[in-house]
Design an enzyme around this catalytic site. Structure first.
Site, PDB file in Angstrom:
ATOM      1  N   SER A 186       0.689  -1.345   0.188  1.00  0.00           N
ATOM      2  CA  SER A 186      -0.049   0.281  -0.464  1.00  0.00           C
ATOM      3  C   SER A 186       0.570   1.593  -0.207  1.00  0.00           C
ATOM      4  O   SER A 186       0.648   2.249  -0.468  1.00  0.00           O
ATOM      5  CB  SER A 186      -0.861   0.117   1.528  1.00  0.00           C
ATOM      6  OG  SER A 186      -0.131   0.059   1.854  1.00  0.00           O
ATOM      7  N   LYS A 196       1.483   3.901   7.439  1.00  0.00           N
ATOM      8  CA  LYS A 196       0.653   4.936   6.897  1.00  0.00           C
ATOM      9  C   LYS A 196       0.989   6.010   6.898  1.00  0.00           C
ATOM     10  O   LYS A 196       1.456   6.732   7.538  1.00  0.00           O
ATOM     11  CB  LYS A 196      -0.992   5.035   6.626  1.00  0.00           C
ATOM     12  CG  LYS A 196      -1.703   3.612   6.499  1.00  0.00           C
ATOM     13  CD  LYS A 196      -1.798   3.309   4.830  1.00  0.00           C
ATOM     14  CE  LYS A 196      -2.133   1.627   4.497  1.00  0.00           C
ATOM     15  NZ  LYS A 196      -1.189   0.936   5.219  1.00  0.00           N
TER      16      LYS A 196
END
Length: 229
Positions: free
Chosen positions: A150, A188
């Site tokens: 991701s 993230k």
């Protein structure tokens, strides 16, 4: 979305064209990616062409044009961009006489972190990795093994070791270790959206997670990557 091998091949082709003015041969690509046969390179080239990253010029030998590279940040707004500081697996250089102060620092590896769907947080020290001291800032540090893709468009690949500076706060744009609901850990980009917190991937195949601050605990900031080739 690119796989790790697709990303590595695209980067290798781009760098070779910049250095030499011509793309590498299939044999050179095979050796660079440590593949057993050229058929694997053919599949990767076809996948990159289908996704619009390269173009093969017909009837010309070794004619590959790089059309684009994965975006590292949105083109809208002045956002902070993380450019990974990658250490080679052998620490990059030999140490000469009189360089005792540059001895590598043993950083504990505390488990795995998801760059994808969050996984169960791991808190067990399993081994260490030696890191050049100039890679580290002040305070405590630890490392986590990346699992998932991701964050691939920020240059963070599956299998990398993320070097983390222990911290319980973050600024907008920082890439952080976030603990969600005290049980899921993920890597993230951190951003505030009003009273909420956004955990943003660097891969358009994944969705941004918007959560109240009460569900998110910052456990550190990414300061570099350790990658073995």
């Amino acid at each position: 979305m690119l796989t790790r091998k697709q990303y590595e091949l695209l980067r290798f082709i781009s760098e070779r064209v910049k250095e030499c003015g011509v793309p590498p041969s299939f044999e050179e690509m095979k050796d660079a990616l440590d593949l057993r046969s050229k058929s694997g390179i053919h599949r990767l080239i076809t996948a990159l062409e289908d996704r619009g990253f390269i173009r093969r010029l017909r009837n010309r030998a070794r004619a590959i044009e790089v059309l684009k590279l994965p975006e590292l940040a949105s083109s809208t707004g002045a956002r902070r961009v993380f450019t990974p500081n990658v250490i080679e697996g052998n620490l990059g250089r030999a140490r000469g006489a009189g360089e005792d102060d540059d001895r590598p620092v043993a950083v504990p590896i505390m488990g795995r972190i998801a760059a994808g769907t969050p996984i169960e947080a791991l808190q067990t020290r399993c081994s260490t990795v030696n890191v050049p001291p100039d890679m580290l800032g002040t305070g405590d540090h630890y490392a986590l093994e990346i699992r998932g893709d991701s964050m691939i468009e920020a240059g963070i690949l599956d299998g990398d070791l993320a070097l983390i500076q222990r911290n319980d706060s973050a600024n907008t744009g920082d890439i952080v270790v976030a603990l969600i609901d005290e049980e899921e850990a993920t890597l993230k980009r951190f951003r505030r959206r009003g009273a909420a917190i956004a955990l943003e991937p660097a891969n358009t195949s994944y969705e941004v997670r918007i959560l109240p601050p009460s569900r998110v605990k910052i456990q550190g900031k990414l300061i570099g990557l350790y990658r073995k080739y």
